[in-house]
Design an enzyme around this catalytic site. Structure first.
Site, PDB file in Angstrom:
ATOM      1  CE  LYS A  69      -3.920   2.034   2.676  1.00  0.00           C
ATOM      2  NZ  LYS A  69      -4.569   2.029   3.852  1.00  0.00           N
TER       3      LYS A  69
ATOM      4  CG  ASP B 211     -14.699   1.990  -0.561  1.00  0.00           C
ATOM      5  OD1 ASP B 211     -15.748   2.748  -0.348  1.00  0.00           O
ATOM      6  OD2 ASP B 211     -13.498   2.503  -0.422  1.00  0.00           O
TER       7      ASP B 211
ATOM      8  N   GLY C 159      -0.821   7.636  -6.103  1.00  0.00           N
ATOM      9  CA  GLY C 159      -0.575   5.976  -5.813  1.00  0.00           C
ATOM     10  C   GLY C 159       0.448   5.963  -4.569  1.00  0.00           C
TER      11      GLY C 159
END
Length: 466
Positions: free
Chosen positions: A80, A219, A93
């Site tokens: 991550k 989510d 990202g």
């Protein structure tokens, strides 16, 4: 390499010595793909603060692959903060180092507290700057889960009417996380009921510890029943039913007191997806899903009351005595809210008290400002202890096992982050992590880790780092 979880690596059947190295740092930084890995970014949709977003996905996460642990179960391993994916949209990202350190501390603390959770395998720095409100050092966390499938994963396919994909995904989750359901007459209904049961238990544990997830979007709800995505999360200091920490939760949707009902709301979205494959008759499918959902609140209430009884040292008692226990617990929470008592310390000090009044009572009543009402509550509590089969010593031992002294308090996390981000000093992070590995026992010389924040240390908001 900032931190490598050797114990977890061994549990996963990995070579801890090989990974606790420069090679391991390269793997956890995404610069070296380990043999057998098949990296991918997962797609999913999600209801974010109640609003549906048709395509989200792993915008800064990458699933390296899966391993079979020593327990024979499968685990996904995910980076991550490792960079852009096809689902990054306009994001970079990346992850700032601070949120990565927070997730490591809180997820590993949750594990030590006995709460189902994703685990943290490693943290590395990247050497790059991540630009948010200002330039911040970058970090990557490697996390481990029984499943990274979310309610939003089902929503992605259901909203597109792809019934075949919904069925395939459900089959995958059953094989991976609920193999006992394989071959049942109604496996998809059984899957829904299993997920409902696990979430009822999970949310009850959050509430019992004073934990606020902060961003309970669909989510961010795992179908495996694990706590996932530690963004703007926090443990409460002063007790407040309406407590909110997330900087973006302006309406209090994910406040502490709302968490059981938001879980039910999210599970209803999962039920809508699975209703597509529960029965060929649409009305029967909806009826089956509705009946399953109606079991959530009763299951949650049973799990919550069972855990709160344990925290208060009260035995399982049916009938009127059981209702008296429920009222006694509710009155304590009201008293804590009115007095702004520290949630964790109040229960820890309660677990040290005997069945008769004594000088140690002051540590408990002192949490409430005005000791009178707390003393009156203690008298009622002691009345409830009479007739129980446990002696004081055994009862206190049991209470201490469920009432931690050390939790990942937000101001201490913030201090560790500031030292790491501002000065490259990870000593406070490591010291705090060591304390959190043994949350229920007093640790000499570690008193500051049990204390609530001073007024100037209070953290009012937490952030997700995206």
């Amino acid at each position: 390499m900032v931190c490598f979880n050797r114990d977890l690596a061994r549990d996963l059947g990995l070579d801890a010595d090989m990974l606790d190295s420069e090679y391991g740092a390269a793997v956890f930084a995404g610069n070296e793909i380990p043999e057998g890995a098949d990296p991918l970014a997962m797609v999913y949709s999600g209801h974010q603060f109640g609003m549906f977003n048709p395509q989200l996905g792993d915008g800064r996460a990458l699933l390296l692959g899966e391993v079979v642990g020593r327990d024979g179960l499968g685990y996904g391993i995910q980076l991550k903060g490792s960079g852009r994916t096809v689902f990054s949209r306009n994001g970079d990202g990346r992850a700032p180092l601070g949120p990565v350190l927070r997730e490591y501390l809180v997820s590993e603390a949750m594990h030590r507290l006995g709460v189902p959770t994703t685990r943290a395998l490693a943290v590395v720095t990247t050497g790059d700057s991540v630009f948010r409100e200002r330039a911040l050092p970058g970090g990557i966390i490697t996390r481990v889960a029984r499943s990274f499938v979310r309610v939003g994963t089902f929503e992605f396919y259901a909203r597109r009417g792809n019934i075949e994909a919904v069925s395939a995904l459900a089959d995958h989750v059953i094989r991976r996380n609920y193999p006992d359901l394989d071959g049942m007459e109604r496996p998809y209904l059984a899957l829904l009921e299993k997920v409902i049961g696990r979430q009822a238990s999970l949310i009850a544990q959050w509430m019992q510890l004073g934990f606020i997830h902060g961003v309970m979007n669909t989510d961010n709800m795992s179908v495996a029943g694990e706590t996932i995505d530690y963004g703007p999360c926090a443990f409460m200091d002063q007790f407040n039913f309406q407590q909110v920490f997330s900087s973006i939760d302006h309406q209090g949707r994910y406040a502490y007191c709302n968490q059981p009902y938001i879980a039910l709301w999210n599970l209803t979205r999962l039920a809508e997806c699975l209703a597509l494959i529960l029965d060929d008759d649409r009305e029967k499918a909806v009826e089956q899903a509705t009946e399953a959902l109606e079991k959530f609140i009763p299951r949650y209430e049973v799990a919550w009351l069972q855990g709160m009884r344990a925290k208060c040292g009260l035995g399982e008692t049916p009938g009127q005595a059981g209702e008296d226990h429920k009222k006694l617990i509710g009155d304590l929470l009201d008293l804590m809210a009115n007095s702004r008592a520290d949630y964790t310390l109040s229960f820890f000090h309660l677990s040290s008290l005997g069945s008769r009044e004594g000088p140690e009572d002051e540590a408990f009543t002192g949490q409430f400002g005005t000791p009178g009402p707390a003393g009156e509550w203690l008298a009622r509590w002691r009345d409830s202890l009479r007739g129980q089969s446990l002696d004081d010593r055994e009862r206190r031992d049991r209470m201490r096992r469920v009432n931690p002294l050390y939790i990942p308090r937000t101001h201490l996390i913030e201090a560790a982050i500031r030292a790491a981000e501002d000065a490259g000093d990870f000593s406070e992070f490591h010291a705090f992590h060591a304390v959190l590995r043994n949350p229920h026992e007093r640790q000499p010389g570690k008193e500051r880790y049990q204390m609530p924040p001073a007024p100037e240390e209070v953290v009012l908001e937490t952030f997700c780092g995206t």
